[in-house]
Design an enzyme around this catalytic site. Structure first.
Site, short mmCIF file in Angstrom:
data_model
loop_
_atom_site.label_atom_id
_atom_site.label_comp_id
_atom_site.label_asym_id
_atom_site.label_seq_id
_atom_site.Cartn_x
_atom_site.Cartn_y
_atom_site.Cartn_z
N THR A 169 0.86 -1.19 0.00
CA THR A 169 0.00 0.00 0.00
C THR A 169 0.90 1.24 0.00
O THR A 169 2.03 1.17 0.48
CB THR A 169 -0.85 -0.03 1.29
OG1 THR A 169 -1.81 -1.07 1.16
CG2 THR A 169 -1.53 1.28 1.59
N VAL A 198 -13.51 -4.49 1.60
CA VAL A 198 -12.91 -3.15 1.72
C VAL A 198 -12.05 -3.14 2.96
O VAL A 198 -12.49 -3.57 4.03
CB VAL A 198 -14.01 -2.06 1.81
CG1 VAL A 198 -13.39 -0.69 2.00
CG2 VAL A 198 -14.88 -2.09 0.55
N GLY A 199 -10.82 -2.71 2.82
CA GLY A 199 -9.89 -2.69 3.96
C GLY A 199 -9.93 -1.37 4.69
O GLY A 199 -10.87 -0.58 4.57
N ASP A 200 -8.87 -1.11 5.44
CA ASP A 200 -8.81 0.10 6.26
C ASP A 200 -8.59 1.37 5.44
O ASP A 200 -8.97 2.47 5.86
CB ASP A 200 -7.64 -0.02 7.25
CG ASP A 200 -6.31 -0.19 6.50
OD1 ASP A 200 -6.16 -1.19 5.77
OD2 ASP A 200 -5.44 0.71 6.61
N1 ASP Z 1 -3.93 -1.95 4.66
C1 ASP Z 1 -4.11 -2.53 3.35
C2 ASP Z 1 -5.37 -3.33 3.36
O1 ASP Z 1 -5.60 -4.07 4.28
C3 ASP Z 1 -2.98 -3.42 2.92
C4 ASP Z 1 -1.59 -2.88 3.13
O2 ASP Z 1 -1.40 -1.87 3.78
O3 ASP Z 1 -0.65 -3.48 2.63
O4 ASP Z 1 -6.10 -3.24 2.41
#
Ligand code: ASP
Length: 313
Positions: A169, A198-200
Site C-alpha cells: 500500500t 474493503v480494507g482500512d
Molecule cells: N492496509 C491494506 C489493506 O488491508 C494493505 C496494506 O497496507 O498493505 O487493504
C-alpha cells in the site's frame, strides 16, 4: 513554517528482489511531493502528487501493480484528507481507474459525500470524465504469477500476523508552509481478498486522518486489524495526550499487536513538523524530507540520511 513530507510504500515482508525498487520508488515520490511544497503549494497537492507517483509505479500495490482478489481482479481503495477543513474523500472497490487518490479528491471536492464505491463510483467517474483504463492494464505479469502461486494459501486475509502476503500500500503525509497538514493512502488491498472486501485504507480514521490541530497519519498493514483499533485516529489520540509522533505510533502499534494480533505501520507528522515512520512488520519502505535532509529506510531501526538541494521549480 518549513514544509515537511513523509511517504511509505507499504508495511510487510518486502522481499529482497524488490527492496531496491521500493526504496527508489519512495524516494522518487517524496521528491515529487516536496517540489510542490517547496514552491509554496499545499499539503493536499503534495500528498496527492506523491501518492500518484507510487500508484503509477508497478512495484507498489496501488493503481498499476495492484494485487488481485480471489477472482483474480483488481479492486482499489483510496483516501485523501485535508487537515485544515477536515474535508475527506474516499473511494472503494474501484476497478479501472489508474489514480484512485485523484478520484478520491474529486469525491471530496465535488460531491456532498465522503465515500463512493463500486457502481456509483463508476457512474460518478463517467459523469466527471475521469479517464478509465482497461482493468487488465493495471495488472502486472508478476502479480498474475504471484496470484496463481498463492492460490493455495487461502489464509492471507485470515492470518493476522502474517505479513508475508500483505502488499505495498502507499501513503503520504505533509505539512505545508501555511501550517496545513494532509494525508493520502491508496491500495489494491490484500491478495486473495474476497470480492467486495474493503480494507482500512478508505475508512476515515483507520487508513488515514488529518487534522491541523493534531497532525496527519497514513497507515498500512493488516486492514482488518487496523480497522478494529482505528489506527490513524488512535495514533492522533496519543498525540493529543502529549506523546511525540514516534511514541504515539509505537504505542498504537503495540496496542494493535496485543489486542488483535495485527501488524502494520504508519507515517505521522505533527503541526510543528515532527515526524515518524514506524512499523511492526518485517519491513516498510519509507522516506521523509525535512529542511535539507532526505531520510529513508526499509528495515527496523534503519535510517539513511542524504542532504538535499533546492529542487528547481
Ligand atoms: N492496509 C491494506 C489493506 O488491508 C494493505 C496494506 O497496507 O498493505 O487493504
Amino acid at each position: 513554517m518549513k514544509p515537511v513530507i513523509v511517504v511509505h510504500g507499504g508495511a510487510w515482508a518486502i522481499p529482497d528482489k524488490i527492496a531496491e525498487d521500493s526504496i527508489r520508488g519512495v524516494k522518487n515520490a517524496i521528491l515529487e511531493g516536496f517540489k510542490i511544497l517547496e514552491n509554496g503549494g499545499s499539503a493536499l497537492d503534495a500528498v496527492e502528487r506523491a501518492v500518484r507517483s507510487m500508484e503509477d509505479n508497478p512495484v507498489f500495490d496501488a493503481g498499476h501493480g495492484a494485487v488481485l482478489n480471489a477472482n483474480g481482479e483488481v479492486e482499489l481503495d483510496a483516501v485523501i484528507m485535508d487537515g485544515k477543513t477536515l474535508a475527506a474523500g474516499a473511494v472503494s472497490s474501484i476497478r479501472n481507474i489508474s489514480n484512485p487518490v485523484t478520484f478520491a479528491r474529486s469525491v471530496m471536492e465535488k460531491t456532498d459525500h465522503v465515500m463512493l464505491t463500486d457502481r456509483g463510483a463508476n457512474q460518478y467517474a463517467d459523469s466527471q470524465g475521469i479517464p478509465k483504463v482497461a482493468t487488465d492494464e493495471l495488472i502486472t505479469e508478476d502479480e498474475r504469477k504471484e496470484w496463481e502461486h498463492y492460490q493455495k494459501y487461502t489464509d492471507s486475509v485470515k492470518t493476522l500476523f502474517n505479513s508475508q502476503l500483505v502488499h505495498d500500500t502507499v501513503g503520504a503525509v505533509a505539512l505545508d508552509c501555511n501550517g496545513n497538514v494532509a494525508c493520502a493512502t491508496s491500495t489494491g488491498g490484500i491478495r486473495n481478498k474476497m470480492v467486495g472486501r474493503v480494507g482500512d485504507t478508505p475508512i476515515i480514521g483507520s487508513g488515514g486522518y488529518a487534522d491541523n490541530h493534531i497532525g496527519a497519519v497514513s497507515c498500512t498493514g493488516h486492514g482488518e486489524s487496523i480497522m478494529k483499533v482505528t489506527l490513524a485516529r488512535l495514533i492522533l489520540f496519543h498525540m493529543e495526550q502529549g506523546k511525540s509522533p514516534e511514541q504515539a505510533t509505537d504505542e498504537a502499534l503495540r496496542y494493535m499487536a496485543e489486542r488483535v494480533n495485527g501488524a502494520g505501520g504508519a507515517i505521522v507528522i505533527s503541526p510543528d513538523g515532527n515526524w515518524a515512520a514506524r512499523f511492526t512488520t518485517e519491513r516498510m519502505a519509507w522516506a521523509s524530507i525535512k529542511e535539507d535532509t532526505l531520510s529513508y529506510g526499509l528495515n527496523p531501526k534503519e535510517m539513511f540520511n542524504e542532504k538535499t538541494f533546492r529542487i528547481a521549480s
